[in-house]
Design an enzyme around this catalytic site. Structure first.
Site, short mmCIF file in Angstrom:
data_model
loop_
_atom_site.label_atom_id
_atom_site.label_comp_id
_atom_site.label_asym_id
_atom_site.label_seq_id
_atom_site.Cartn_x
_atom_site.Cartn_y
_atom_site.Cartn_z
N THR A 76 42.37 38.97 48.08
CA THR A 76 42.20 37.56 47.77
C THR A 76 40.95 37.05 48.49
O THR A 76 40.26 37.80 49.17
CB THR A 76 43.42 36.74 48.24
OG1 THR A 76 43.40 36.62 49.67
CG2 THR A 76 44.72 37.40 47.80
N CYS A 77 40.69 35.76 48.35
CA CYS A 77 39.53 35.18 49.03
C CYS A 77 39.66 35.26 50.54
O CYS A 77 38.66 35.40 51.25
CB CYS A 77 39.37 33.71 48.62
SG CYS A 77 38.95 33.48 46.89
N GLN A 144 50.05 35.91 44.40
CA GLN A 144 49.09 36.99 44.60
C GLN A 144 49.78 38.27 45.08
O GLN A 144 49.44 39.37 44.64
CB GLN A 144 48.01 36.54 45.60
CG GLN A 144 47.14 35.42 45.05
CD GLN A 144 46.30 34.74 46.13
OE1 GLN A 144 46.67 34.71 47.31
NE2 GLN A 144 45.17 34.19 45.73
N GLY A 211 35.15 30.17 36.22
CA GLY A 211 36.24 31.12 36.38
C GLY A 211 37.49 30.65 35.66
O GLY A 211 37.66 29.46 35.37
N ALA A 212 38.37 31.64 35.37
CA ALA A 212 39.63 31.33 34.69
C ALA A 212 40.76 32.20 35.22
O ALA A 212 41.75 32.41 34.54
CB ALA A 212 39.48 31.50 33.18
N ALA A 216 41.36 29.57 39.60
CA ALA A 216 40.93 28.55 38.64
C ALA A 216 42.12 27.85 38.00
O ALA A 216 42.11 26.63 37.80
CB ALA A 216 40.04 29.20 37.57
#
EC number: 1.2.1.70
Length: 425
Positions: A76-77, A144, A211-212, A216
């Protein structure tokens, strides 16, 4: 007609070095490798960020591996983490595999390593419930974790042990949501991005969302709930942008190739695409350009010179939380309740996990008795119904099963090891 720009990464074939083979029978253990915002900034985390295609490729290289029984890669980020189950493969072995695959070097002190089953299981539960999130109680992390688990499961990289572990992980999150106030006061970085946008320019601002994916989708949810009407979504796969834009009648979509042409029409850019340097100085050639840029991507997708940076407000995910003060009182007060729930779910999992040697021995002994009875019956040309044989075996197993399970756990596991040697199981 304009040619659509494709940002799909080309994955070069990577040859991973072989991991050590099993040399003797030992207990499987669960291990964790983590690179997160707690030890590494966004630039370093970006080096170990895995795209969807890279996750698929990395996992597939372990599908036929003898020792790595389970493998889940969460990227993830805010974190890249590897959860795996093995007998002899160490965290150091797997770190080498990850760095070789990505073609990078990262200092070992930035990596968190756990190599005991108990501590690993506890850590995974804490991550999934949001205890280790940048925004305490971030609700996005559970989705996630679920996505990472389901991908591994679909590729045959989830053993019975990991299946049981993640059942307890998801149960811990559900109980946290239902039984505590921990998640009521929490927000995701996506929420913070939208809230920050609203405070700076108002909900009438024209927003371009890049982004999608999951982030997003989360951003769009909050844009809708906070009353933003002028939103345009651009994604490298136009169909995904179209689908996301349908969530509100006034929302539109834009092909990637047309971003430079319409860039100056927007007041706010929110990027969730981990394409390095996607937005650069040449986008700012016109007198009017977006004044607020929020970069939720890892690696960073917005790269600007100092002169441009002075004219805009550029915020990345590391500074976002510092810029917006969120009331965390409810979440902070409920942390101890969450830890209690995790402790209870962890205890259930460890009780099941620690009894595996006993159950495995009893299963082997059952098969041994059954095979012996069937062999003798064939030798004397006799037959018995299957149910009768099972009943005899159950009677034979009753005494050793009761004895083993009545011992304390260390003593019973030690006895099982001796019995396995005697029976050559």
């Amino acid at each position: 007609m304009k040619t659509k720009v494709s940002f799909k990464r080309i994955l070069m074939p990577v040859t991973l070095s072989p991991l050590p083979k099993m040399t003797h029978q030992t207990m499987q253990s669960i291990k964790v490798i983590s690179l997160s915002y707690k030890t590494a900034d966004v630039a370093v985390r970006g080096q170990l960020q895995f795209s969807e295609e890279e996750v698929q490729s990395f996992l597939s290289s372990f599908q036929a591996h003898e020792d790595v029984k389970s493998l889940v890669l969460l990227s993830t980020c805010n974190r890249t983490e590897l959860y795996f189950e093995s007998e002899t493969t160490t965290a150091k072995d797997m770190i080498e595999q990850m760095l070789t695959f990505k073609g990078v070097w990262i200092s070992g002190h930035l990596l968190k390593i756990i190599e005991s089953t108990h501590e690993s299981a506890q850590y995974i539960m804490e991550v999934a419930t949001g205890l280790h999130s940048m925004v305490l109680g971030d609700k996005q992390i559970i989705q996630q974790v679920k996505s990472a688990y389901l991908q591994s499961q679909s590729m045959g990289l989830v053993s019975g042990v990991f299946e049981r572990l993640f059942q307890q992980v998801f149960r811990a999150f559900k109980r946290t949501s239902n039984e505590t106030a921990f998640l009521r006061g929490s927000q995701s970085t996506s929420y913070l991005a939208v809230e920050h946008t609203r405070r700076l320019v108002g909900k009438q601002a024209k927003v371009l969302l890049l982004g999608a994916g999951e982030i997003a989708k989360d951003v769009v949810k909050y844009l809708v709930s906070q009353g933003f009407e002028n939103v345009v979504i651009a994604n490298r796969t136009i169909e995904k942008a179209q689908t996301l834009a349908k969530l509100k009648e006034s929302y539109c979509y834009l092909p990637f190739s047309e971003i430079p042409q319409y860039f100056s029409d927007f007041e706010v850019i929110i990027s969730s695409i981990g394409v390095k340097d996607l937005i650069q100085d040449y986008f700012f050639t016109k007198a009017h350009f977006p004044k607020v840029l929020i970069d939720l991507a890892v690696p960073a997708s917005i790269s600007l010179s100092d002169s441009i940076r002075q004219a805009v407000q550029l915020i990345n995910i590391d500074t976002l939380v510092e810029k917006i003060q969120v009331n965390k009182a409810e979440s902070q007060a409920a942390v101890s309740d969450v830890q209690t729930i995790i402790g209870q779910e962890l205890a259930q999992f460890m009780k099941w996990h620690d009894s595996l040697p006993i159950n495995q021995f009893l299963a082997s002994l059952k098969q041994h008795y059954k095979s012996t009875i069937q062999e003798k019956l064939q030798q004397y040309h006799q037959e018995l119904p299957e149910g009768v044989i099972d009943s005899i075996v159950a009677s034979l197993l009753k005494t050793p099963a009761v004895s083993l399970k009545s011992m304390n756990l260390p003593e019973s596991v030690s006895s099982v090891q001796q019995l396995n040697n005697i029976y050559h199981f």
